[in-house]
Design a protein around this motif. Structure first.
Motif, PDB file in Angstrom:
ATOM      1  N   ARG A 301      41.306   8.803 -44.165  1.00  0.00           N
ATOM      2  CA  ARG A 301      42.364   9.183 -43.241  1.00  0.00           C
ATOM      3  C   ARG A 301      43.006   7.973 -42.576  1.00  0.00           C
ATOM      4  N   GLY A 302      42.208   6.974 -42.254  1.00  0.00           N
ATOM      5  CA  GLY A 302      42.770   5.776 -41.627  1.00  0.00           C
ATOM      6  C   GLY A 302      43.811   5.108 -42.502  1.00  0.00           C
ATOM      7  N   ARG A 303      43.515   5.035 -43.792  1.00  0.00           N
ATOM      8  CA  ARG A 303      44.440   4.419 -44.747  1.00  0.00           C
ATOM      9  C   ARG A 303      45.677   5.298 -44.928  1.00  0.00           C
ATOM     10  N   LEU A 304      45.496   6.620 -44.954  1.00  0.00           N
ATOM     11  CA  LEU A 304      46.636   7.530 -45.058  1.00  0.00           C
ATOM     12  C   LEU A 304      47.603   7.332 -43.897  1.00  0.00           C
ATOM     13  N   ILE A 305      47.061   7.251 -42.702  1.00  0.00           N
ATOM     14  CA  ILE A 305      47.904   7.103 -41.516  1.00  0.00           C
ATOM     15  C   ILE A 305      48.597   5.747 -41.515  1.00  0.00           C
ATOM     16  N   GLN A 306      47.885   4.716 -41.962  1.00  0.00           N
ATOM     17  CA  GLN A 306      48.504   3.387 -42.055  1.00  0.00           C
ATOM     18  C   GLN A 306      49.706   3.400 -43.003  1.00  0.00           C
ATOM     19  N   LEU A 307      49.525   3.995 -44.170  1.00  0.00           N
ATOM     20  CA  LEU A 307      50.605   4.033 -45.156  1.00  0.00           C
ATOM     21  C   LEU A 307      51.754   4.909 -44.674  1.00  0.00           C
ATOM     22  N   TYR A 308      51.431   5.977 -43.967  1.00  0.00           N
ATOM     23  CA  TYR A 308      52.453   6.837 -43.368  1.00  0.00           C
ATOM     24  C   TYR A 308      53.266   6.053 -42.344  1.00  0.00           C
ATOM     25  N   VAL A 427      49.482  17.855 -42.731  1.00  0.00           N
ATOM     26  CA  VAL A 427      48.787  17.307 -43.893  1.00  0.00           C
ATOM     27  C   VAL A 427      48.390  15.842 -43.718  1.00  0.00           C
ATOM     28  N   ILE A 428      49.279  15.032 -43.117  1.00  0.00           N
ATOM     29  CA  ILE A 428      49.059  13.585 -43.091  1.00  0.00           C
ATOM     30  C   ILE A 428      48.468  13.111 -41.768  1.00  0.00           C
ATOM     31  N   ALA A 429      49.184  13.309 -40.681  1.00  0.00           N
ATOM     32  CA  ALA A 429      48.746  12.759 -39.394  1.00  0.00           C
ATOM     33  C   ALA A 429      49.208  13.641 -38.252  1.00  0.00           C
ATOM     34  N   ARG A 430      48.294  13.939 -37.329  1.00  0.00           N
ATOM     35  CA  ARG A 430      48.654  14.692 -36.139  1.00  0.00           C
ATOM     36  C   ARG A 430      49.423  13.796 -35.174  1.00  0.00           C
ATOM     37  N   PRO A 431      50.201  14.386 -34.255  1.00  0.00           N
ATOM     38  CA  PRO A 431      50.995  13.581 -33.321  1.00  0.00           C
ATOM     39  C   PRO A 431      50.165  12.545 -32.562  1.00  0.00           C
ATOM     40  N   ALA A 432      48.961  12.908 -32.149  1.00  0.00           N
ATOM     41  CA  ALA A 432      48.112  11.965 -31.422  1.00  0.00           C
ATOM     42  C   ALA A 432      47.755  10.761 -32.289  1.00  0.00           C
ATOM     43  N   ALA A 436      48.778   6.863 -31.622  1.00  0.00           N
ATOM     44  CA  ALA A 436      47.754   5.808 -31.633  1.00  0.00           C
ATOM     45  C   ALA A 436      48.142   4.682 -32.585  1.00  0.00           C
ATOM     46  N   LEU A 437      48.709   5.053 -33.738  1.00  0.00           N
ATOM     47  CA  LEU A 437      49.136   4.033 -34.705  1.00  0.00           C
ATOM     48  C   LEU A 437      50.270   3.196 -34.123  1.00  0.00           C
ATOM     49  N   ILE A 438      51.238   3.839 -33.465  1.00  0.00           N
ATOM     50  CA  ILE A 438      52.360   3.111 -32.870  1.00  0.00           C
ATOM     51  C   ILE A 438      51.857   2.143 -31.794  1.00  0.00           C
ATOM     52  N   SER A 439      50.931   2.605 -30.971  1.00  0.00           N
ATOM     53  CA  SER A 439      50.350   1.742 -29.930  1.00  0.00           C
ATOM     54  C   SER A 439      49.642   0.550 -30.557  1.00  0.00           C
ATOM     55  N   GLN A 440      48.943   0.797 -31.665  1.00  0.00           N
ATOM     56  CA  GLN A 440      48.252  -0.275 -32.363  1.00  0.00           C
ATOM     57  C   GLN A 440      49.238  -1.300 -32.920  1.00  0.00           C
ATOM     58  N   LEU A 441      50.343  -0.817 -33.474  1.00  0.00           N
ATOM     59  CA  LEU A 441      51.353  -1.722 -34.019  1.00  0.00           C
ATOM     60  C   LEU A 441      51.988  -2.581 -32.923  1.00  0.00           C
ATOM     61  N   PHE A 442      52.271  -1.957 -31.764  1.00  0.00           N
ATOM     62  CA  PHE A 442      52.830  -2.726 -30.652  1.00  0.00           C
ATOM     63  C   PHE A 442      51.835  -3.765 -30.151  1.00  0.00           C
ATOM     64  N   ALA A 443      50.558  -3.400 -30.130  1.00  0.00           N
ATOM     65  CA  ALA A 443      49.536  -4.351 -29.686  1.00  0.00           C
ATOM     66  C   ALA A 443      49.449  -5.551 -30.625  1.00  0.00           C
ATOM     67  N   ILE A 444      49.530  -5.267 -31.933  1.00  0.00           N
ATOM     68  CA  ILE A 444      49.504  -6.358 -32.923  1.00  0.00           C
ATOM     69  C   ILE A 444      50.714  -7.261 -32.751  1.00  0.00           C
ATOM     70  N   ALA A 445      51.886  -6.644 -32.500  1.00  0.00           N
ATOM     71  CA  ALA A 445      53.113  -7.429 -32.333  1.00  0.00           C
ATOM     72  C   ALA A 445      53.024  -8.323 -31.099  1.00  0.00           C
ATOM     73  N   ARG A 446      52.456  -7.786 -29.987  1.00  0.00           N
ATOM     74  CA  ARG A 446      52.315  -8.587 -28.775  1.00  0.00           C
ATOM     75  C   ARG A 446      51.358  -9.751 -28.981  1.00  0.00           C
TER      76      ARG A 446
END
Length: 450
Positions: A301-308, A427-432, A436-446
Motif C-alpha cells: 500500500r505504501g508503494r501504491l500511494i507513492q505512485l498515486y 481502491v487506491i488511497a483514502r483521503p487521510a 499524509a503523503l502531501i504533508s510528507q512531500l512538503f516536509a521533504i521539500a523543506r
C-alpha cells in the motif's frame, strides 16, 4: 522510493517521451511531404485508408493492455508459469479476433465496386485495394507486437519495449517519406510499412525471449478459464479509447452541424493544444503503471500511494503552467500557429483550459485503475457520458457556437473527475492517506531547501 524503482520510472518516462516525440515529429513531417507529392485528394484517400491501423493501434482490441496487467501481477508474485498461461491465452484470443476482423475488412475491400473508392484519378481502384490489403497486414502484425510489449512491461522492461517502438515508428516514417519523395506510390508506401513493422515486431520478440525466460511462444498452455477472465476487462479496455476518440471527433462534428465549419476550426485548434498538455502530463503515469500493477499484486500500500501521489504531482506540474499559458497567450498563439486564419474567443480558451485541467487530473488516475484491471467500474459510464456529451453539443453549439462544444466537454470532464476520484478513494488511497503523503512531500521539500 527505492533507487531501482525510481530508475525504472525515469527510464520509462524517457522512453515514453521519445515515443510521443516520434509521433509528433512524424505528424509534422509526413503531412507536408505526402500532401505535396501526392496531392491533397490522394493524400486524403491515404488518410482514410490508414484509419484502420490507427484505430487498431489505439485500441489493441483490449487484450494487449489487459493481459499485460495480468502478466505484470503474476511476474511480481514470482508466478512465471501462470504468466506464460496468461500470455498464450491472450495471444490466441488476439490472434483469432484480429485475423477475423482483418479478413472481414479485406473481403469487404475486395467486393466493393470501383466507384466506392474515392480517388483523384491518379490511381486505379485495384491499386487502392492493394494498398488497403497491405495496410490490413500492417495492422495485424502491429497487434501481435502489442502482446510482446506487454511481456516486456511485465518483466520490468517497459522502457526497452517503448524505446524500441519509438525507433520503429521513426524508421517507418523516415523510409515512407523518402519513398514518396522519390516518386513512390501508395502501394509501395503501404508495403514498406508492413515490411518494417514485421522486422520491428521481430526485434521485440528477440528482446522479450532474451529478457523474459518464462516466455513461451506457442499455445500449449492456453486455458479457457483464463480467456474468460480476460474477456470482460478487455472489452472495457477497448471501450475507453473508443469513447475518447468518439467524444473528440463527435464534438467537432456536432459543432460543425450546429454552428458551421469556422467554429469547428477554432474548437479543434484549441483542443489540439489542450490535448498536448494532457499527453505530456501523462508521461510519468505511463511509466509508473507497470510498477503500480506490481505493487497492487504484492499488496504494498505504501508503494501504491507513492505512485498515486507521483502521478498526481507530475500531472499538476504540467497542467498549472499550461493552464496559465493558454489563458493569457493562447489566443495569440493559435492566431500565429494558424497563420492568422484562426482566432478563437477567450471564452473557448478559458472553458477548454478547464477541460484540460480536469481531464489531465482524472485520466492518468484512470490509467492507474486500468493498470490493476479495474476499468470495468468506469468504462461503460464513460461511454454513456461521452454519447450524452456529443448529443448535448448540438443544441449548445447552435446557441453559443464553439463555446457550446467546450461547455459540453466541461460537463463530461467534471462528471468523470467525480467518478474517478471516488473510485481512487475506494481502491487506491483514502483521503487521510493522501493528506499524509502531501504533508510528507512538503516536509521533504523543506528539508531539501535547508
Amino acid at each position: 522510493m527505492a533507487h531501482s524503482l525510481r530508475a525504472r520510472i525515469v527510464r520509462g518516462f524517457g522512453a515514453a517521451g521519445l515515443f510521443q516525440l516520434a509521433n509528433i515529429v512524424l505528424q509534422l513531417l509526413l503531412l507536408p511531404v505526402l500532401a505535396s507529392h501526392w496531392g491533397a485528394n490522394l493524400y486524403g484517400t491515404w488518410v482514410m485508408l490508414f484509419t484502420l491501423p490507427s484505430f487498431l493501434s489505439l485500441s489493441d482490441l483490449g487484450f494487449g493492455s489487459t493481459s499485460a496487467t495480468q502478466m505484470t501481477m503474476r511476474v511480481a508474485r514470482g508466478e512465471f508459469a501462470e504468466a506464460a498461461v496468461v500470455f498464450q491465452s491472450a495471444w490466441l484470443t488476439m490472434l483469432c479476433l484480429s485475423s477475423i476482423f482483418c479478413v472481414c475488412v479485406g473481403v469487404i475491400g475486395a467486393l466493393l465496386p470501383a466507384g466506392a473508392f474515392p480517388s483523384s484519378g491518379a490511381v486505379s481502384a485495384d491499386e487502392l485495394r492493394y494498398t488497403l490489403w497491405l495496410l490490413i497486414g500492417y495492422s495485424w502484425i502491429g497487434l501481435q507486437g502489442w502482446m510482446i510489449i506487454g511481456v516486456l512491461r511485465a518483466n520490468g522492461d517497459f522502457a526497452i519495449g517503448t524505446f524500441t517502438m519509438a525507433i520503429v515508428v521513426l524508421v517507418e516514417g523516415g523510409v515512407i517519406a523518402t519513398s514518396v519523395v522519390l516518386g513512390g506510390s501508395m502501394v509501395l508506401a503501404s508495403g514498406l510499412y508492413l515490411l518494417l513493422r514485421f522486422f520491428g515486431v521481430l526485434a521485440l520478440v528477440l528482446q522479450a525471449k532474451r529478457r523474459a525466460p518464462w516466455l513461451e511462444l506457442g499455445f500449449e498452455k492456453v486455458n479457457l478459464e483464463e480467456i474468460k477472465r480476460l474477456f470482460a476487462p478487455s472489452v472495457a479496455s477497448m471501450i475507453i479509447p473508443m469513447s475518447l476518440a468518439g467524444v473528440l471527433q463527435g464534438t467537432a462534428l456536432a459543432i460543425g452541424i450546429g454552428a458551421g465549419p469556422v467554429h469547428v476550426a477554432a474548437f479543434t485548434a484549441v483542443r489540439t493544444l489542450t490535448r498536448a498538455g494532457v499527453q505530456i502530463g501523462s508521461l510519468v503515469c505511463n511509466a509508473s503503471a507497470p510498477e503500480f500493477s506490481a505493487a497492487f499484486a504484492l499488496d504494498e500500500r505504501g508503494r501504491l500511494i507513492q505512485l498515486y501521489g507521483l502521478t498526481l504531482a507530475s500531472s499538476v506540474a504540467v497542467l498549472i503552467p499550461a493552464f496559465f499559458f493558454l489563458c493569457f497567450f493562447g489566443e495569440r498563439f493559435v492566431e500565429f500557429w494558424s497563420g492568422g486564419a484562426i482566432r478563437p474567443s477567450n471564452s473557448v480558451l478559458i472553458v477548454m483550459t478547464l477541460v484540460m485541467f480536469l481531464h489531465g487530473l482524472w485520466y492518468p488516475v484512470s490509467n492507474l485503475l486500468q493498470a490493476i484491471n479495474h476499468q470495468r467500474y468506469y468504462a461503460y459510464r464513460y461511454l454513456f457520458l461521452s454519447i450524452v456529451s456529443v448529443f448535448l453539443t448540438y443544441p449548445l453549439a447552435r446557441r453559443f457556437g464553439a463555446v457550446g462544444g467546450a461547455i459540453a466537454m466541461f460537463l463530461l470532464e467534471s462528471a468523470m473527475f467525480v467518478l474517478i476520484s471516488g473510485l481512487a478513494t475506494k481502491v487506491i488511497a483514502r483521503p487521510a492517506e493522501v493528506r499524509a503523503l502531501i504533508s510528507q512531500l512538503f516536509a521533504i521539500a523543506r528539508n531539501e531547501q535547508k
